[in-house]
Write a protein that holds these residues in place. Structure first.
Motif, short mmCIF file in Angstrom:
data_model
loop_
_atom_site.label_atom_id
_atom_site.label_comp_id
_atom_site.label_asym_id
_atom_site.label_seq_id
_atom_site.Cartn_x
_atom_site.Cartn_y
_atom_site.Cartn_z
N ILE A 121 0.87 -1.20 0.00
CA ILE A 121 0.00 0.00 0.00
C ILE A 121 0.89 1.24 0.00
N SER A 122 0.59 2.16 -0.90
CA SER A 122 1.45 3.34 -1.00
C SER A 122 1.14 4.32 0.14
N ALA A 123 2.18 5.04 0.57
CA ALA A 123 2.02 6.01 1.65
C ALA A 123 1.13 7.17 1.21
N SER A 124 1.06 7.42 -0.08
CA SER A 124 0.25 8.54 -0.56
C SER A 124 -1.23 8.17 -0.73
N SER A 125 -1.58 6.91 -0.47
CA SER A 125 -2.98 6.49 -0.63
C SER A 125 -3.88 7.21 0.39
N LYS A 126 -5.02 7.67 -0.11
CA LYS A 126 -5.98 8.34 0.80
C LYS A 126 -7.00 7.33 1.31
N ASN A 127 -6.93 6.10 0.81
CA ASN A 127 -7.88 5.06 1.21
C ASN A 127 -7.13 3.80 1.65
N LYS A 128 -6.36 3.94 2.71
CA LYS A 128 -5.51 2.81 3.11
C LYS A 128 -6.34 1.61 3.61
N ASP A 129 -7.42 1.90 4.33
CA ASP A 129 -8.24 0.78 4.83
C ASP A 129 -8.90 0.03 3.68
N ALA A 130 -9.40 0.79 2.72
CA ALA A 130 -10.02 0.15 1.54
C ALA A 130 -8.96 -0.62 0.75
N SER A 131 -7.74 -0.08 0.73
CA SER A 131 -6.64 -0.77 0.02
C SER A 131 -6.35 -2.11 0.69
N TRP A 132 -6.35 -2.11 2.02
CA TRP A 132 -6.11 -3.35 2.74
C TRP A 132 -7.22 -4.36 2.46
N LYS A 133 -8.47 -3.84 2.38
CA LYS A 133 -9.60 -4.73 2.05
C LYS A 133 -9.36 -5.41 0.71
N LEU A 134 -8.84 -4.62 -0.25
CA LEU A 134 -8.59 -5.17 -1.59
C LEU A 134 -7.51 -6.26 -1.52
N ILE A 135 -6.46 -6.01 -0.76
CA ILE A 135 -5.38 -7.01 -0.64
C ILE A 135 -5.92 -8.29 0.01
N GLN A 136 -6.74 -8.09 1.05
CA GLN A 136 -7.34 -9.26 1.70
C GLN A 136 -8.18 -10.08 0.71
N PHE A 137 -8.90 -9.35 -0.13
CA PHE A 137 -9.76 -10.01 -1.11
C PHE A 137 -8.92 -10.78 -2.14
N LEU A 138 -7.85 -10.12 -2.59
CA LEU A 138 -7.00 -10.77 -3.61
C LEU A 138 -6.31 -12.02 -3.06
N THR A 139 -6.02 -12.01 -1.76
CA THR A 139 -5.31 -13.16 -1.19
C THR A 139 -6.26 -14.12 -0.47
N ARG A 140 -7.56 -13.93 -0.61
CA ARG A 140 -8.52 -14.87 -0.04
C ARG A 140 -8.27 -16.23 -0.69
N PRO A 141 -8.33 -17.35 0.05
CA PRO A 141 -7.92 -18.64 -0.51
C PRO A 141 -8.46 -18.94 -1.91
N ASP A 142 -9.76 -18.69 -2.15
CA ASP A 142 -10.31 -19.03 -3.48
C ASP A 142 -9.68 -18.18 -4.58
N ASN A 143 -9.53 -16.89 -4.31
CA ASN A 143 -8.92 -16.02 -5.33
C ASN A 143 -7.43 -16.30 -5.49
N ASN A 144 -6.77 -16.55 -4.35
CA ASN A 144 -5.33 -16.75 -4.40
C ASN A 144 -4.95 -18.02 -5.18
N ILE A 145 -5.73 -19.09 -4.96
CA ILE A 145 -5.37 -20.34 -5.66
C ILE A 145 -5.64 -20.21 -7.16
N GLU A 146 -6.69 -19.49 -7.51
CA GLU A 146 -6.99 -19.25 -8.93
C GLU A 146 -5.85 -18.45 -9.57
N TYR A 147 -5.41 -17.42 -8.86
CA TYR A 147 -4.32 -16.56 -9.35
C TYR A 147 -3.02 -17.36 -9.49
#
Lengths: 447, 329
Positions: free
Chosen positions: A317-343
């Motif tokens: 997450i970049s330090a200049s992000s104005k939506n750090k919590d939402a950014s973390w949500k996105l990372i959590q989503f991308l690394t969720r087991p179903d998404n991560n194994i597909e990726y």
């Protein structure tokens, strides 16, 4: 006429002023929107990300704008964006950039976000990637997109013709590997034994080979580099001897990642040391009878497998992000087991979450068997990295240029190795002096 | 958005100032206070004003800024640690063991490329001067490289000169000119030679277009008189053609030298300066320093040095070629 001109100018100024003023007018509240940049784009990856971002929007209402930059330009683009405070909210980041990014404070620590969820992640993440980041930079800055470990891709058909008996389960030593490379070289068939890397990144596999004579270490406790022994010099000569003895094409002095892989899959070279992600390219371009993967060779000195385990394009997450919590949500989503194994299946990586279970794709009969086998081998050790300091300039210049000068006969091996080693030592000592309490990284194992 | 707004305000202010100035000029034209001669003297500056202002905005700022950066420790990765470091960047530059190799490469690259382009461009222009069937089509084909981007030409060259699969090695082997494959891009000397070939190929049409245009402006009666006097082709070229096209040649050589000296795109695409800096020139080295090491201070010191070299070159070149007197008959 003059009046008309004056009126025209006045209208122009008014129009521009209103245009300029417009953005500052009060606007209705907008839904959260994130910018995401991928530094290794391909049609497959782009399709995956855009599809996953659509799913993310349906679940959270957050829109993600996909951006990309070709790998060769990625370091430059992110550096320019970072310097101008315009980095996207979420980035895929290569581990080699972390020294530079953390020094410039362009990315934020993720320790608090990760909190107590460490048990969800595989040991390769917690005991290798994060442990290393904490040691080098004091915090955890990335969530791996997947894990990759190196192996030796081999032309199975050539090896059979050359009478080589290769058994991935049994493994091999560096001596066996060098012998195999020479045996696979056949100029009458236009076959070369190895996809030798002579350009950018050339020092990476060589560095690991040199470390295999030092128990995986690169520096002593006071920051002195450990490559001034005759053993290191001989190893340096042996490695570069593959090129000098004609086991690689002369053009290989200019080869980077793309040329190495394309010349292996294209049928010019017989072996290729690279990460597990290359398996996806081999599956796509070669038949099963043409290739196999051997584990990285064991050290001729202590029998251990020194191999890098890392994440190719970890999320940060970049330090200049104005939506750090939402950014973390996105990372959590991308690394969720179903998404991560597909990726991971799409990109040739090993999943990062324990919850993915024993997927047959990563089992003993799958294409990643040798890579997973190495991760489960008690003899495997992850050697030290170049250092916690910023070495981007060396990685993109000095390291391979010094090697090239030796390959071209413009300087001897000892000078070539010493020039790189001395510069690394200088920077390591400067880092230790500037960061009281910091220590030299130690090799790591999973067991 | 803020930058865009500032930019728009700047443009609007520029337009307004221009209109105001022009209207004032016309108003004054009617007054009898200012003499006609004074007005005529001011007129060129008046019309040059908007262009000059744009040049100042677009070129002067980067120029001044890079001149300042040449004397600073300025790394893009450490924006909080910028400070003046005197002549350190220049010292670092000349302490680099490869700098003389790079200067030698730069000179060779420029001289060989300009000479090759000039000789071939002049030959092409002389060929195209006389009418022949399908001349228009031939024109279009030979001028095509000038329309290509350097990136495309670079990629074509890189693949053509590939040591293993390249068409050049294949051709030379079939013609029995070489017995073993040549690593064009992996051999010191040859890698720069490949870049020079690409640069010559790309720039020949420009020379040909310029010289051909100059030739077409030579009065036909001068040639007619030479035929009547029994003048031979060589003498006709050196006594009539060459003096007429000399000013064009001087300007074209000057321009191409500056462009080639400053160009680095072909080098980056074909060899990326390799192997071991043997095809690196000063501008490509500057690019490498700026975007590999992110050392903008060092890169700027190189830029300032390049600028100084070019200023000296232009001054000397115009003096030696006596440009002011060229074309006087």
């Amino acid at each position: 006429m003059l009046k008309k001109l004056s009126v025209l100018a006045f209208v122009l100024v008014l129009a521009v002023s209103s245009l300029v003023a417009a953005p500052s007018a009060e606007k209705p509240a907008k839904a959260t929107e994130l910018r995401f940049i991928d530094v290794s784009p391909s049609p497959t990856r782009q399709e995956y990300f855009t599809k996953t971002f659509d799913k993310f929007k349906q679940e959270t209402g957050i829109t993600v704008v996909y951006e990309s930059v070709p790998w060769d330009d990625a370091a430059n683009k992110l550096t320019v964006l970072g310097a101008s405070n315009q980095l996207p909210d979420v980035m895929t980041t290569w581990a080699g950039w972390l020294g530079q990014f953390t020094e410039a404070k362009w990315i934020v620590p993720l320790n608090e976000y990760i909190g107590t969820t460490t048990d969800e992640y595989a040991k390769t993440v917690t005991q290798l990637v994060w442990k290393s980041e904490k040691e080098l930079y004091g915090n955890i800055y990335t969530i791996p997109d997947g894990m990759m470990v190196k192996g030796v891709f081999v032309r199975k058909d050539w090896a059979k013709d050359a009478g080589l008996k290769l058994d991935p389960k049994k493994g091999w030593t560096y001596k066996d590997y060098f012998d195999a490379v020479y045996k696979l070289t056949d100029s009458s068939k236009n076959h070369y034994g190895t996809s030798f890397r002579g350009s950018r990144g050339a020092f990476d596999p060589l560095f690991v080979y040199l470390e295999s004579f030092n128990g995986g270490a690169a520096y002593s406790a006071d920051g002195s580099a450990l490559f001034d022994s005759s053993e290191s010099l001989e190893a340096y000569k042996r490695w570069n001897g593959l090129y000098l003895d004609g086991a690689a094409p002369k053009d290989a002095i200019n080869w980077g990642f793309v040329e190495m892989v394309s010349n292996f899959t294209g049928g010019l070279t017989g072996t290729l040391i690279n990460d597990s992600e290359v398996a996806a390219t081999c599956i796509e371009n070669m038949t099963a009878a043409q290739w196999t993967v051997m584990p990285m060779p064991r050290s001729d000195k202590d029998g251990k497998i020194y191999n890098t385990v890392n994440s190719p394009y970890a999320y940060s997450i970049s330090a200049s992000s104005k939506n750090k919590d939402a950014s973390w949500k996105l990372i959590q989503f991308l690394t969720r087991p179903d998404n991560n194994i597909e990726y991971c299946k799409l990109t040739g990586l090993i999943p990062i979450k324990t919850a993915v279970g024993n997927d047959p794709f990563y089992g003993p009969n799958g294409p990643y068997a040798t890579f997973v086998q190495q991760l489960n081998d008690p003899a495997m050790v992850v050697p030290c990295a170049f250092g916690p300091f910023n070495y981007t300039d060396m990685h993109q210049g000095t390291m391979h240029e010094e090697m090239q000068k030796y390959l071209l006969g413009k300087q001897d091996a000892a000078t070539s190795l010493a020039n790189v080693s001395n510069e690394l030592e200088k920077r390591m000592k400067e880092y230790l002096a500037a960061n009281p309490g910091s220590a030299v990284e130690k090799p790591k194992g999973l067991f | 958005m803020g930058i865009l707004a500032l930019y728009l305000i700047g443009i609007a202010a520029l337009c307004g100032a221009g209109v105001f100035y022009i209207s004032r000029h016309f108003r004054r034209q009617n007054s009898s206070v200012m003499s006609h001669i004074q007005r005529r003297k001011r007129e060129p500056y008046l019309f040059l004003f908007p262009t000059l202002l744009l040049l100042v905005l677009m070129f002067a700022y980067p120029l001044i800024n890079s001149s300042i950066m040449a004397f600073q420790y300025y790394k893009l990765t450490a924006p909080d640690k910028v400070y003046f470091n005197g002549l350190d960047n220049f010292r670092k530059l000349f302490a680099d063991s490869d700098v003389w190799l790079i200067i030698r490469n730069s000179l060779l690259y420029v001289v060989a490329s300009v000479a090759g382009q000039f000789v071939l461009g002049l030959t092409l222009a002389l060929t195209l001067k006389k009418p022949f069937p399908l001349k228009g089509l031939y024109h279009a084909i030979v001028f095509l490289p000038w329309a290509f981007s350097a990136f495309v030409i670079g990629l074509i060259q890189r693949w053509s000169f590939n040591g293993e699969y390249g068409v050049i090695n294949n051709l030379l082997m079939k013609l029995n000119m070489i017995s073993e494959k040549v690593a064009w891009l992996g051999t010191p000397g040859l890698s720069l030679f490949v870049v020079i070939i690409a640069m010559i190929w790309m720039g020949v049409p420009f020379f040909a277009i310029m010289i051909l245009a100059a030739m077409q402006s030579i009065p036909a009666d001068v040639y007619e008189a030479s035929y009547i006097d029994g003048c031979g082709p060589l003498r006709r070229f050196f006594r009539i053609t060459f003096p007429y096209i000399q000013p064009t040649i001087i300007v074209t050589v000057l321009l191409r030298t500056i462009w080639i000296f400053n160009s680095f795109d072909l080098i980056v695409v074909i060899t990326n300066g390799g192997p071991a800096n043997y095809s690196q020139t000063l501008p490509s080295y500057m690019y490498t320093k700026a975007f590999s090491g992110y050392d903008f201070g060092l890169a700027s010191s190189l830029g300032v040095m390049l600028m100084a070299v070019l200023v000296v070159y232009v001054t000397l070149f115009l003096r030696v070629t006596q440009y002011n007197k060229a074309g006087d008959f």
